[in-house]
Motif scaffolding. Structure first.
Motif, PDB file in Angstrom:
ATOM      1  N   THR A  51       0.841  -1.211   0.000  1.00 24.86           N
ATOM      2  CA  THR A  51       0.000   0.000   0.000  1.00 24.86           C
ATOM      3  C   THR A  51       0.877   1.263   0.000  1.00 24.86           C
ATOM      4  N   GLU A 116      -5.102  -4.454  -2.330  1.00 22.02           N
ATOM      5  CA  GLU A 116      -6.138  -5.367  -1.819  1.00 22.02           C
ATOM      6  C   GLU A 116      -6.810  -6.083  -3.000  1.00 22.02           C
ATOM      7  N   ARG A 183      -6.271   4.387   6.839  1.00 22.50           N
ATOM      8  CA  ARG A 183      -5.271   3.308   6.852  1.00 22.50           C
ATOM      9  C   ARG A 183      -5.653   2.203   7.845  1.00 22.50           C
ATOM     10  N   GLY A 184      -5.369   0.984   7.437  1.00 17.99           N
ATOM     11  CA  GLY A 184      -5.728  -0.159   8.286  1.00 17.99           C
ATOM     12  C   GLY A 184      -7.201  -0.533   8.135  1.00 17.99           C
TER      13      GLY A 184
HETATM   14  N1  ASP Z   1      -3.491  -1.952   3.106  1.00 22.18           N
HETATM   15  C1  ASP Z   1      -4.128  -0.884   3.793  1.00 22.18           C
HETATM   16  C2  ASP Z   1      -3.124  -0.192   4.688  1.00 22.18           C
HETATM   17  O1  ASP Z   1      -1.953  -0.497   4.653  1.00 22.18           O
HETATM   18  C3  ASP Z   1      -5.347  -1.317   4.531  1.00 22.18           C
HETATM   19  C4  ASP Z   1      -5.140  -2.447   5.517  1.00 22.18           C
HETATM   20  O2  ASP Z   1      -4.119  -3.121   5.502  1.00 22.18           O
HETATM   21  O3  ASP Z   1      -6.023  -2.641   6.328  1.00 22.18           O
HETATM   22  O4  ASP Z   1      -3.502   0.697   5.405  1.00 22.18           O
END
Ligand code: ASP
Length: 434
Positions: A51, A116, A183-184
């Protein structure tokens, strides 16, 4: 048992071996029917998350700079994964599309979501599952809030036999363009999928065996948390415990679907269960702390008799667009605690504003404050918890500058000098770990 939604985080899908382990976990239980992958994360501490590479790639392209490096690394990593896993999927065409689209999209969300998306394609082939692209089913409104129509749309798409893979982290705006969560955010996609599919359990697979009573970087042998309620977790997450995205609770809270945090590297560990309610066995469930708070101290004799004083103080913060965290008060003094990131460079101007609007005897501002939340629903009505907490800090030589307990009696907040944060967390953990 009903069906289960499993979300796998980036470090749990960082290389081919991790993907195989994740597939083995899914295949070990036929109820694990809905799978939500993140983009591949770091393989080791020197590595870069897919990402992050996608964000860099987009930003270089938008500035008219050479983006060959991030582009090649992304392509290589996905090609390596397909090859090592022996998949038939040919990602070259998809990568060419992404390359062409990088320029078209001013906003980075489309690019950021591709990690994703591509990982979803891999997982779908690996598991023999159907890919459900959230761009068609996870809907945001104009303001970027989740549109509840999502649950019906996605629920419909997840009907039928077999397994489904829903790539994490994104959906679409009313104009059809891709929008990511913060993020996340794959944790949120997992929670939405669990609710939309009518799952009885949301398993969130990551690289740790659930929550611990305190940050293991501060307390290496911190006690594992077996059960925690949504509410307790909200309080701890707010203060920095960040195993799970703090918005991931909302979709599952209403239908009461439990979340089980599990470790792909230790799949037999039971992990932490996040539940609507529980019967606490101990008063304290967890301790979380954060640095970088500033306290405004306002003094005025007979302040308590002056109607509207608190409102006037807070209106100064409001006029500066600054939220406050806590407002402990006594008869002639009132303090307002603000997060430094929120305060930015408004400090001096707020002091002046308070002087003008409230005419206090004095107003000052002190930074370098750390806040620590000690959370547990077992604290309510339990005599002596605050006393034990204060004594533990005193024995550790920590001075308490703030002490605040909400009416719910589920959370005691203390404010200490930043340099005392670690000793205070350790002392409180050791006092209450059972
Ligand atoms: N890949 C995205 C991030 O690094 C979302 C995730 O991992 O949840 O934020």
């Amino acid at each position: 048992m009903g069906s289960i939604t499993c979300k796998f985080g980036g470090t749990s899908l960082a290389d081919a071996q991790c993907l195989r382990e994740a597939a083995a976990i899914v295949n070990a239980d036929p109820n694990r029917r809905y799978v939500v992958p993140s983009a591949p994360g770091k393989r080791d501490s020197g590595d870069i998350k897919i990402t992050d590479l996608l964000y860099t790639w987009h930003s270089l392209v938008q500035q008219g700079l050479d983006a060959t490096q991030p582009e090649c690394i992304v392509a290589e990593r996905f090609e390596e994964l397909t090859q090592e896993l022996g998949l038939t999927l040919d990602l070259r065409e998809r990568l060419a599309e992404i390359r062409a689209d990088a320029e078209k999209h001013k906003n980075p969300d489309y690019m950021a979501s591709r990690g994703e998306y591509l990982n979803g394609l891999l997982m779908a082939e690996l598991l023999g599952a159907t890919l459900v692209d959230p761009v068609h089913y996870i809907k945001f409104d104009e303001e970027g809030r989740l549109n509840p129509v999502t649950y019906d749309l996605l629920g419909e798409a997840l009907r039928g036999e077999g397994r489904f893979v829903v790539p994490g982290f994104y959906g679409s705006l009313p104009d059809g363009s891709v929008k990511t969560f913060s993020r996340g955010g794959s944790d949120i996609t997992g929670a939405i999928t669990a609710r939309a599919s009518g799952s009885v359990l949301y398993e969130n697979w990551t690289d740790v065996s659930g929550f611990r009573m305190a940050d293991p970087r501060i307390v290496p042998n911190a006690h594992p948390i077996q059960e925690i309620t949504y509410r307790e977790l909200r309080e701890l997450a707010y203060m920095g415990a960040n195993v799970l995205h703090d918005e991931a609770i909302f979709p599952v809270r209403e239908p009461g679907i439990p979340i089980n945090i599990r470790n792909t590297k230790a799949p037999s560990d039971p992990g932490t269960m996040i539940l609507p309610a529980r019967t606490p066995k101990a008063p304290v469930c967890g301790i979380a702390g954060q640095r970088s708070f500033t306290m405004f101290n306002i003094e005025k004799t007979l302040m308590n008799r002056e109607r509207g004083f608190g409102r006037r103080v807070l209106s100064v913060f409001e006029d500066h667009g600054v939220n406050f965290e806590h407002m402990p008060s006594s008869i002639d003094t009132l303090s307002v605690i603000v997060n430094d990131a929120e305060l930015a460079n408004h400090g001096a101007s707020i002091v002046k504003g308070i002087e003008k609007t409230c005419e206090p005897d004095s107003v000052s501002m002190t930074g370098g404050l750390a806040l620590i939340a000690t959370v547990g629903m077992g604290m309510a009505g339990h005599i002596g918890v605050a006393a034990r907490l204060c004594n533990a800090c005193a024995r550790a030589g920590v001075n308490l500058r703030v002490l605040d307990q909400g009416a719910s009696e589920n959370n005691i907040i203390i404010g200490v000098e930043e340099r005392d944060l670690e000793s205070a967390v350790r002392a409180i953990h050791n006092e209450f770990a059972e």
